[in-house]
Design a protein around this motif. Structure first.
Motif, PDB file in Angstrom:
ATOM      1  N   UNK A 212     -24.206   4.185  48.790  1.00  0.00           N
ATOM      2  CA  UNK A 212     -24.366   4.322  50.233  1.00  0.00           C
ATOM      3  C   UNK A 212     -23.289   5.227  50.830  1.00  0.00           C
ATOM      4  N   UNK A 213     -22.042   5.053  50.394  1.00  0.00           N
ATOM      5  CA  UNK A 213     -20.957   5.908  50.882  1.00  0.00           C
ATOM      6  C   UNK A 213     -21.261   7.369  50.567  1.00  0.00           C
ATOM      7  N   UNK A 214     -21.691   7.643  49.337  1.00  0.00           N
ATOM      8  CA  UNK A 214     -22.022   9.019  48.934  1.00  0.00           C
ATOM      9  C   UNK A 214     -23.169   9.563  49.778  1.00  0.00           C
ATOM     10  N   UNK A 215     -24.151   8.734  50.039  1.00  0.00           N
ATOM     11  CA  UNK A 215     -25.308   9.114  50.848  1.00  0.00           C
ATOM     12  C   UNK A 215     -24.879   9.459  52.273  1.00  0.00           C
ATOM     13  N   UNK A 216     -24.023   8.617  52.861  1.00  0.00           N
ATOM     14  CA  UNK A 216     -23.564   8.837  54.235  1.00  0.00           C
ATOM     15  C   UNK A 216     -22.728  10.113  54.355  1.00  0.00           C
ATOM     16  N   UNK A 217     -21.914  10.393  53.346  1.00  0.00           N
ATOM     17  CA  UNK A 217     -21.105  11.613  53.356  1.00  0.00           C
ATOM     18  C   UNK A 217     -21.998  12.846  53.200  1.00  0.00           C
ATOM     19  N   UNK A 218     -22.967  12.764  52.308  1.00  0.00           N
ATOM     20  CA  UNK A 218     -23.883  13.882  52.075  1.00  0.00           C
ATOM     21  C   UNK A 218     -24.648  14.237  53.343  1.00  0.00           C
ATOM     22  N   UNK A 219     -25.056  13.224  54.105  1.00  0.00           N
ATOM     23  CA  UNK A 219     -25.813  13.452  55.342  1.00  0.00           C
ATOM     24  C   UNK A 219     -24.892  13.757  56.527  1.00  0.00           C
ATOM     25  N   UNK A 220     -23.584  13.813  56.266  1.00  0.00           N
ATOM     26  CA  UNK A 220     -22.566  14.087  57.288  1.00  0.00           C
ATOM     27  C   UNK A 220     -22.589  13.056  58.419  1.00  0.00           C
TER      28      UNK A 220
END
Length: 224
Positions: free
Chosen positions: A17-25
């Motif tokens: 989830x953290x990686x997903x949130x960072x990827x989507x800015x």
């Protein structure tokens, strides 16, 4: 399935989830002033999950976190405005897994024509799970709890995307204050510790600098 395996799956889920949130800015790094007037090195804005695919994935993350929390509920409630799309996406995610749950949201101002009132969607009844992105001062949760109670239902918990794990009005965190003041549990997809773990596992200088900044912020404002 062993307890150790379950814990490992949960940790991996939070890291995803953290990686997903960072990827989507949606999870950004820099200098941001919080509602409490603190200068934070990171900021989370769920409103930036602004396309169909990302909202679908977000709903699935929420639904999994809610299921893992063990909180029992009969319906979802999303406070205006961000909570509206969040609750809808979570309801869809549950339905895809064979659990069809009703949801509702509120208007900021009562409608004086048509069906009227401030509640849109399913009537509030039974055990109602409140959906939000983060908890800052707990004001939105308190207002939602009062609104749910006024309509004859019971707030049974709160689900948020990320727990910042930092002090609220006193020594407790904003989430801990909500739990204490309202007597309901709070579950989160991920928290500050998960963000630190993510940054620790990145092997580049920029991420190491971010890690130092976030750790310094936690030392100043964080809670255990």
């Amino acid at each position: 399935m062993s307890t150790k395996h379950t814990i490992e799956q949960s940790e991996q889920f939070r890291q995803e989830f953290i990686a997903f949130a960072i990827k989507k800015e949606v999870l950004r790094f820099g200098e941001f002033t919080t509602k409490a007037g603190r200068l934070s090195p990171y900021f989370f804005n769920a409103g930036l999950f602004n396309d169909g695919e990302s909202l679908m994935k977000l709903g699935e993350f929420y639904a999994a976190a809610i299921k893992n929390s063990g909180i029992e509920f009969d319906m979802l409630f999303g406070p205006a405005y961000k909570g509206i799309t969040l609750a809808a996406s979570i309801a869809i995610a549950f339905a895809k897994n064979g659990h069809n749950v009703p949801y509702a949201y509120n208007r900021k101002e009562a409608k004086d024509h048509g069906e009227g009132g401030v509640i849109v969607g399913s009537p509030l009844k039974g055990r109602v799970l409140i959906i939000d992105d983060v908890i800052s001062a707990g004001t939105s949760v308190r207002e939602s709890v009062d609104l749910i109670r006024h309509n004859g239902a019971t707030a049974c918990g709160v689900a948020i995307a990320i727990d910042r794990q930092e002090k609220g009005l006193g020594e407790l965190s904003a989430v801990q204050e909500v739990i204490k003041n309202n007597g309901i549990p709070v579950c989160a997809i991920a928290n500050l510790n998960d963000l630190l773990t993510y940054l620790e596992n990145q092997n580049d200088m920029a991420q190491n600098l971010l890690l130092d900044k976030v750790m310094s912020y936690r030392q100043q404002y964080g809670v255990i």
